[in-house]
Scaffold this active site. Structure first.
Site, PDB file in Angstrom:
ATOM      1  CB  SER A 143     -51.775  -7.826 -49.668  1.00  0.00           C
ATOM      2  OG  SER A 143     -51.984  -7.128 -48.449  1.00  0.00           O
ATOM      3  CE1 TYR A 157     -56.954  -9.055 -49.909  1.00  0.00           C
ATOM      4  CE2 TYR A 157     -55.396  -8.571 -48.145  1.00  0.00           C
ATOM      5  CZ  TYR A 157     -55.897  -8.305 -49.391  1.00  0.00           C
ATOM      6  OH  TYR A 157     -55.361  -7.300 -50.154  1.00  0.00           O
TER       7      TYR A 157
HETATM    8  P1  NAD Z   1     -61.059  -2.232 -54.686  1.00  0.00           P
HETATM    9  O1  NAD Z   1     -62.032  -3.018 -53.906  1.00  0.00           O
HETATM   10  O2  NAD Z   1     -61.274  -0.775 -54.829  1.00  0.00           O
HETATM   11  O3  NAD Z   1     -60.847  -2.835 -56.132  1.00  0.00           O
HETATM   12  C1  NAD Z   1     -60.892  -4.208 -56.393  1.00  0.00           C
HETATM   13  C2  NAD Z   1     -61.538  -4.377 -57.749  1.00  0.00           C
HETATM   14  O4  NAD Z   1     -61.544  -5.766 -58.067  1.00  0.00           O
HETATM   15  C3  NAD Z   1     -63.003  -3.913 -57.742  1.00  0.00           C
HETATM   16  O5  NAD Z   1     -63.239  -3.107 -58.866  1.00  0.00           O
HETATM   17  C4  NAD Z   1     -63.787  -5.220 -57.844  1.00  0.00           C
HETATM   18  O6  NAD Z   1     -65.023  -5.103 -58.529  1.00  0.00           O
HETATM   19  C5  NAD Z   1     -62.814  -6.075 -58.630  1.00  0.00           C
HETATM   20  N1  NAD Z   1     -63.107  -7.498 -58.492  1.00  0.00           N
HETATM   21  C6  NAD Z   1     -63.344  -8.186 -57.346  1.00  0.00           C
HETATM   22  N2  NAD Z   1     -63.616  -9.466 -57.632  1.00  0.00           N
HETATM   23  C7  NAD Z   1     -63.535  -9.593 -58.984  1.00  0.00           C
HETATM   24  C8  NAD Z   1     -63.711 -10.664 -59.874  1.00  0.00           C
HETATM   25  N3  NAD Z   1     -64.041 -11.897 -59.437  1.00  0.00           N
HETATM   26  N4  NAD Z   1     -63.552 -10.440 -61.205  1.00  0.00           N
HETATM   27  C9  NAD Z   1     -63.220  -9.203 -61.658  1.00  0.00           C
HETATM   28  N5  NAD Z   1     -63.053  -8.151 -60.852  1.00  0.00           N
HETATM   29  C10 NAD Z   1     -63.206  -8.337 -59.538  1.00  0.00           C
HETATM   30  O7  NAD Z   1     -59.659  -2.510 -53.979  1.00  0.00           O
HETATM   31  P2  NAD Z   1     -58.150  -2.076 -54.293  1.00  0.00           P
HETATM   32  O8  NAD Z   1     -57.586  -1.646 -53.010  1.00  0.00           O
HETATM   33  O9  NAD Z   1     -58.037  -1.209 -55.480  1.00  0.00           O
HETATM   34  O10 NAD Z   1     -57.552  -3.532 -54.614  1.00  0.00           O
HETATM   35  C11 NAD Z   1     -56.764  -3.833 -55.722  1.00  0.00           C
HETATM   36  C12 NAD Z   1     -55.774  -4.913 -55.352  1.00  0.00           C
HETATM   37  O11 NAD Z   1     -54.879  -4.391 -54.357  1.00  0.00           O
HETATM   38  C13 NAD Z   1     -56.407  -6.146 -54.716  1.00  0.00           C
HETATM   39  O12 NAD Z   1     -55.788  -7.302 -55.226  1.00  0.00           O
HETATM   40  C14 NAD Z   1     -56.116  -5.986 -53.240  1.00  0.00           C
HETATM   41  O13 NAD Z   1     -56.068  -7.220 -52.570  1.00  0.00           O
HETATM   42  C15 NAD Z   1     -54.769  -5.304 -53.302  1.00  0.00           C
HETATM   43  N6  NAD Z   1     -54.419  -4.594 -52.059  1.00  0.00           N
HETATM   44  C16 NAD Z   1     -55.113  -3.505 -51.635  1.00  0.00           C
HETATM   45  C17 NAD Z   1     -54.742  -2.884 -50.451  1.00  0.00           C
HETATM   46  C18 NAD Z   1     -55.454  -1.681 -49.910  1.00  0.00           C
HETATM   47  O14 NAD Z   1     -55.126  -1.244 -48.791  1.00  0.00           O
HETATM   48  N7  NAD Z   1     -56.403  -1.097 -50.620  1.00  0.00           N
HETATM   49  C19 NAD Z   1     -53.672  -3.377 -49.710  1.00  0.00           C
HETATM   50  C20 NAD Z   1     -52.975  -4.477 -50.166  1.00  0.00           C
HETATM   51  C21 NAD Z   1     -53.354  -5.080 -51.355  1.00  0.00           C
END
Ligand code: NAD
Length: 248
Positions: A143, A157
């Site tokens: 991130s 986080y």
């Molecule tokens: P999201 O919440 O839509 O998806 C995250 C997924 O991870 C969900 O399907 C959730 O069920 C799954 N998950 C959570 N804990 C879990 C576990 N213990 N075992 C298996 N699955 C698990 O969010 P996203 O934005 O698609 O996030 C994806 C990645 O991108 C993450 O690592 C997040 O930190 C990173 N990220 C997202 C953003 C943003 O702005 N959306 C920014 C920076 C980084």
């Protein structure tokens, strides 16, 4: 031979977009999910309807026995893994340090850090030349928050993603001679359900005016960067980070 990818947290958001794009590129895809079997199955059905191959794999990545079972099932059904996308992650509502508890900190770290380590370990066991593997590629989704560039970040986080970045750098060095590349994509503010589940629906639209590109990103834009890093087009790239964060 068909390339096999495992994407964690692939039932929605960035993971879902990545699973769909990898399938378009010809990978057979393991679609890991935590709870939402229906959504994971929809991803599988969408891939299959376009002639691809996919399998929904339920596992909590923070649970070692579940990770082991997931990799065993992947081996038995789709075959040896060649690409891992460590994507599953959690965040909780932003709070000051006075309100952080050990329980919350450990929950964030066990998914966002321990889970990534466990999946890397199982992938390396299968990919490394020293284990008879064909090599492979790993992308850790980190991130922009790891760089703590703004006061609106979530400090627990962000710290977990800082650990992910160190994992990427260190593991890239450790396994480079084993035919394995390890890279990272650092998304910025992306339109997914993560912000709502972290207690801040609409967050991307609230902060986008502070971003150089003045807009949030899409899961598909992040998936493109992940997929490029996994591909042979990035064959001399390891230990690298792509900022998919609109210039932040
Ligand atoms: P999201 O919440 O839509 O998806 C995250 C997924 O991870 C969900 O399907 C959730 O069920 C799954 N998950 C959570 N804990 C879990 C576990 N213990 N075992 C298996 N699955 C698990 O969010 P996203 O934005 O698609 O996030 C994806 C990645 O991108 C993450 O690592 C997040 O930190 C990173 N990220 C997202 C953003 C943003 O702005 N959306 C920014 C920076 C980084």
């Amino acid at each position: 031979m068909t390339k096999v990818a495992l994407v964690t947290g692939a039932s929605r958001g960035i993971g879902r977009a990545t699973a769909l794009l990898l399938a378009q590129k010809g990978y057979a895809v393991g679609v890991n999910y935590l709870k939402d079997e229906v959504a994971a199955q929809q991803v599988v059905t969408e891939i299959e309807s376009q002639g691809g191959q996919a399998l929904a794999l339920r596992a909590d990545i923070a649970d070692e026995s579940q990770v082991l079972a997931m990799f065993t099932e992947l081996d038995a059904t789709l075959g040896p893994i060649s690409a891992l996308v460590n994507n599953a992650g959690i965040l909780f509502q932003q709070t000051s340090i006075e309100h952080l508890t050990a329980e919350r900190i450990n929950k964030v770290l066990s998914t966002n850090v321990t889970g990534y380590f466990l999946c890397c370990r199982e992938a390396v066991k299968r990919m490394a030349h020293r284990h008879g593997g064909q090599g492979g590629s790993i992308v850790n989704v980190s991130s922009a928050a790891a760089r703590l560039g703004a006061p609106w970040e979530y400090v627990d986080y962000a710290a977990s993603k800082g650990a992910v970045d160190t994992l990427t750098t260190g593991l890239a060095l450790e396994v480079a001679a084993q035919g394995i590349r390890v890279n990272s994509v650092r998304p910025g503010c992306i339109y997914t359900e993560m912000h709502a589940s972290g207690g801040e629906p609409g967050r991307v639209d609230r902060v986008k005016g502070n971003l150089p590109m003045q807009r949030g990103g899409t899961p598909e834009e992040v998936a493109e960067a992940i997929t490029w890093l996994l591909s042979d087009a990035a064959s001399y790239v390891t230990g690298s980070f792509i900022e998919a964060s609109g210039g932040r």
